[in-house]
Design an enzyme around this catalytic site. Structure first.
Site, PDB file in Angstrom:
ATOM      1  N   LYS A 160      25.194 -39.044   0.574  1.00 30.63           N
ATOM      2  CA  LYS A 160      25.537 -40.462   0.713  1.00 30.63           C
ATOM      3  C   LYS A 160      26.645 -40.695   1.761  1.00 30.63           C
ATOM      4  O   LYS A 160      27.308 -39.764   2.199  1.00 30.63           O
ATOM      5  CB  LYS A 160      25.966 -41.027  -0.644  1.00 30.63           C
ATOM      6  CG  LYS A 160      24.819 -41.047  -1.657  1.00 30.63           C
ATOM      7  CD  LYS A 160      23.710 -41.984  -1.227  1.00 30.63           C
ATOM      8  CE  LYS A 160      22.645 -42.184  -2.292  1.00 30.63           C
ATOM      9  NZ  LYS A 160      21.656 -41.094  -2.371  1.00 30.63           N
TER      10      LYS A 160
HETATM   11  C1  LIG Z   1      18.297 -46.015  -4.287  1.00 31.07           C
HETATM   12  C2  LIG Z   1      18.970 -45.004  -5.157  1.00 31.07           C
HETATM   13  N1  LIG Z   1      19.340 -45.350  -6.391  1.00 31.07           N
HETATM   14  C3  LIG Z   1      19.962 -44.491  -7.192  1.00 31.07           C
HETATM   15  C4  LIG Z   1      20.240 -43.214  -6.818  1.00 31.07           C
HETATM   16  C5  LIG Z   1      20.918 -42.278  -7.766  1.00 31.07           C
HETATM   17  O1  LIG Z   1      22.165 -41.888  -7.319  1.00 31.07           O
HETATM   18  P1  LIG Z   1      22.917 -40.677  -8.023  1.00 31.07           P
HETATM   19  O2  LIG Z   1      22.319 -39.423  -7.485  1.00 31.07           O
HETATM   20  O3  LIG Z   1      24.353 -40.837  -7.660  1.00 31.07           O
HETATM   21  O4  LIG Z   1      22.690 -40.820  -9.488  1.00 31.07           O
HETATM   22  C6  LIG Z   1      19.882 -42.790  -5.554  1.00 31.07           C
HETATM   23  C7  LIG Z   1      20.179 -41.428  -5.158  1.00 31.07           C
HETATM   24  O5  LIG Z   1      20.004 -40.679  -4.481  1.00 31.07           O
HETATM   25  C8  LIG Z   1      19.226 -43.710  -4.692  1.00 31.07           C
HETATM   26  O6  LIG Z   1      18.851 -43.336  -3.460  1.00 31.07           O
END
Ligand SMILES: Cc1ncc(COP(=O)(O)O)c(C=O)c1O
Length: 394
Positions: free
Chosen positions: A193
């Site tokens: 990210k």
């Molecule tokens: C659009 C979206 N939502 C949610 C997530 C979930 O994030 P996390 O890995 O921090 O739980 C991601 C992760 O890669 C994502 O791309």
């Protein structure tokens, strides 16, 4: 051709992050404590939120957002098929029903007309979960309008949207005046990210809801470890609900604090890379560059390249393979939810129900994009894409 593989989205980590992690390890306090508090406060101030809660992922943030709102069995939550699985998983975790919509063709974000129809035509809708895909904010004018008129909460999946703005308002800041429904926003600090802590997330929103989410984030305990094990703490605590274990350790916050200090510099680098890609690929008829609506500022988490299938002899999968053969790491964001067997089978979903998402999925790829990439890396990507197109013109 490149001699070494170019990773898709490596983090940009400096000596400040490394030094802070080392100091944390030497401090005697590894889990949630002063550094997590500091990261929360600095992040809250950065996006202009009323309150913030550091957690261990965006998935956790979205899950406890729904828990704090009391979303549960018998409720429905509307989101889109063009997202990562966990946006929808958290609805399932709460035993609520996901209502999946197709997306707008330009941004691949939630389609307000379909949202309006879904809210009107579905029983038990309690919340809307717009996804700010690739860092481009959804149409929040319409989302807030629809949510406001129908008394619905808005839980934003802002995993990609740090920092993004809609009509000048930072995603994660309080909603525009006049919107009086609950609004919570979830960010991700996953390894790829814009701000990376390996794993991590942040939830922003009004203090009462963020406090409720905080309770859900740590076993439903009235007092966290920092307030039990430090000199000022007390061993007593009460468990008021069956919460989860979603807190962010200080080890992660140590990275986050300095990633946040570095964020504006990293964003300028992202924007510069995007400008180089736009320049180069804007001249290639066989591909389409990303769309940015005038009222937004994108976080540029992902650079989406769309192929024009009738102008190329190869499809998306082979295109990615050709890039890989040239040592360029590309990816796809996302395989839509309706294409995954769990959701397909559970809700009997068919690709025809999501014509835009299905069509765009089949022709999309994401190019390497990271502030850690050099001008040479960017030139290699441009050269590889140009070559693959030239070799496969219809
Ligand atoms: C659009 C979206 N939502 C949610 C997530 C979930 O994030 P996390 O890995 O921090 O739980 C991601 C992760 O890669 C994502 O791309």
């Amino acid at each position: 051709m490149r001699s070494e593989f170019l990773p898709f989205a490596p983090p940009l980590i400096g000596d400040e992050e490394i030094g802070e992690v080392v100091r944390t390890m030497r401090s005697g306090w590894l889990t949630t404590g002063e550094r997590a508090q500091r990261f929360e406060e600095e992040f809250r101030a950065y996006v202009g939120a009323d309150a913030a809660l550091a957690v261990n992922s965006a998935t956790s943030a979205m899950h406890i957002a729904l828990a704090a709102l009391g979303v549960g069995e018998g409720d429905a939550v509307v989101t889109t098929t063009m997202t990562f699985a966990s946006t929808v998983h958290v609805i399932e975790h709460q035993r609520a029903r996901p209502v999946l919509l197709d997306v707008e063709p330009d941004t691949l974000n939630i389609d307000p007309d379909q949202l309006e129809a879904a809210v009107r035509g579905t029983r038990g809708v309690k919340a809307i979960m717009p996804v700010h895909l690739y860092g481009h904010p959804a149409d929040m004018d319409r989302v807030y309008d629809i949510a406001g008129r129908n008394g619905l909460a808005v839980v934003e999946d802002a995993a990609h949207a740090l920092p993004s703005r809609h009509r000048g308002r930072m995603i994660g800041a309080p909603p525009p005046a006049g919107f009086d429904q609950p609004n919570l926003v979830a960010f991700s600090f996953y390894a790829t990210k814009n701000l990376a802590t390996g794993e991590g997330g942040m939830l922003t929103g009004p203090p009462d809801l963020v406090d409720a989410a905080r309770m859900w984030s740590l076993h439903g305990m009235s007092r966290d470890a920092f307030r039990r094990y430090t000199a000022a703490g007390s061993w007593r605590y009460d468990v008021v609900l069956p919460g989860f274990k979603y807190n962010m350790p200080d080890l992660q916050a140590a990275i986050g604090i300095h990633q946040l200090h570095r964020l504006d510099v990293m964003q300028r680098r992202r924007a510069a890379i995007v400008a180089q890609y736009d320049e180069a690929f804007g001249r290639i008829e066989e591909v389409e560059t990303p769309v940015v609506r005038p009222e937004v500022e994108s976080a540029w988490h992902i650079y989406l390249l769309r192929l024009r299938p009738n102008r190329l002899l190869i499809g998306r999968d082979d295109f990615i393979e050709e890039l890989r053969r040239r040592n360029i790491g590309a990816s796809v964001h996302f395989i839509p939810i309706h294409a995954h067997s769990y959701y397909r089978q559970r809700y009997g979903l068919l690709p025809d129900q999501f014509p835009v998402a299905q069509r765009e999925f089949e022709r999309m790829l994401s190019l390497p994009l990271s502030p850690a990439h050099s001008d040479g890396d960017v030139a290699d990507v441009i050269e590889a894409v140009t070559e693959v197109v030239a070799a496969n013109r219809a």
